[in-house]
Design an enzyme around this catalytic site. Sequence first.
Site, PDB file in Angstrom:
ATOM      1  N   ALA A  21      35.502  58.592  21.253  1.00 42.47           N
ATOM      2  CA  ALA A  21      35.019  57.701  20.185  1.00 42.47           C
ATOM      3  C   ALA A  21      33.500  57.734  20.099  1.00 42.47           C
ATOM      4  O   ALA A  21      32.901  58.806  20.141  1.00 42.47           O
ATOM      5  CB  ALA A  21      35.560  56.298  20.395  1.00 42.47           C
ATOM      6  N   CYS A  22      32.874  56.577  19.985  1.00 45.25           N
ATOM      7  CA  CYS A  22      31.431  56.514  19.739  1.00 45.25           C
ATOM      8  C   CYS A  22      30.597  57.008  20.921  1.00 45.25           C
ATOM      9  O   CYS A  22      29.402  57.257  20.772  1.00 45.25           O
ATOM     10  CB  CYS A  22      31.022  55.092  19.367  1.00 45.25           C
ATOM     11  SG  CYS A  22      31.769  54.507  17.834  1.00 45.25           S
ATOM     12  N   ALA A  23      31.206  57.128  22.082  1.00 40.71           N
ATOM     13  CA  ALA A  23      30.489  57.635  23.257  1.00 40.71           C
ATOM     14  C   ALA A  23      30.621  59.143  23.412  1.00 40.71           C
ATOM     15  O   ALA A  23      30.154  59.709  24.402  1.00 40.71           O
ATOM     16  CB  ALA A  23      30.997  56.935  24.521  1.00 40.71           C
TER      17      ALA A  23
END
Length: 372
Positions: free
Chosen positions: A151-153
Amino acid sequence: MPELIPARIVSTGLFTPENTITNEELVASFNAWVEKHNANHPDDPKDPSSAEFIEKASGIKSRYVLDKEGILDIDRMRPKLPKRHNTELSIMAEIGVLAARQAMKNADLQSSDIDAVICAASNMQRAYPAMAVEVQQALEIDGYGFDMNVACASAAFGIQNAVGLLQTGARRVLMVNPEICSSHLNFRDRDAHFIFGDVATAVIVERAEGDPTPDSWDIIDTRLKTLFSNNIRNNFGFLNHTSDELDISDPDTDKLFKQEGRKVFKDVVPMVGALISEHLADNGVSTDNLKRMWLHQANLSMNQFIARKVLGRDATELEAPVVLDEYANTSSAGSIIAFHKHRDGFGVGEVGVISGFGAGYSAGSVIVRKAA
């Protein structure tokens, strides 16, 4: 244990779509849909929104998107991206290649200088073949490629994986973060329709051997953390094919991006603040010597709180630069956009940290030091 091969970030690239949507344009479309919905469903009324609400809630003022017309069409409210033949370069690979070419040009590198490609993003255009392999072919890179999603990481995890590949013999690794976030966003959801934008970033990581090239950054250390939570989710996947329940036009569908925003804020801020603080301390980096934090660009208040937890005070705009006002949330690409656009002013030896965080929950911290 053998000593780890030191690594450097030698270049970054950024692809930005031509189309922008302001808060005012987005709200005009959403409110027109609300009016139509409420007239047809008086027993299930929806609340209108406002540009002021969006900016106050997130700090976002506009976003870049691959398609504007389809999103603002109240009878569609999703991007209209024409299908490409299987013999054509896919959309996601295309924007990844554009960012990658810029990164390669900035570092004066050729395809023959790169040994591996990682595509790290919150969504993949398809399950297989891997997007990274398509990018690899388009760039005529010999070697191998693979996809990864945290995801966003994803970018922070991607940098860590790139460093790991250097230990196995790669000279340089290209990581791309093509994020077509508008395609997993529910534009009928008042609490989320404004959050995301589209973009692609690229990072080239190489062995730190010999004299550093201009604008290169030593990777001092990386640290990753995950903790399962359903508070940010997107349940669309291949198993939906086996179910008779799939209606992505539903304003409340869980087959597109969905989050419990307050719970996310409460959980993620202390988690990321502690991760960065402990990571810096374990590497002997005092916050007094931390020049800049390039944080994931999801929510202005979230970034401000995390920076405050790390520094023990409010951060200046220079210490924690913001790009989400212009780009909105671009998932894994956000911290890399901030690093790409706001890394001037560093002297050799000065230190900063790149951090991505989001669904999973997932978080990553990359401590970098200006090499040249």
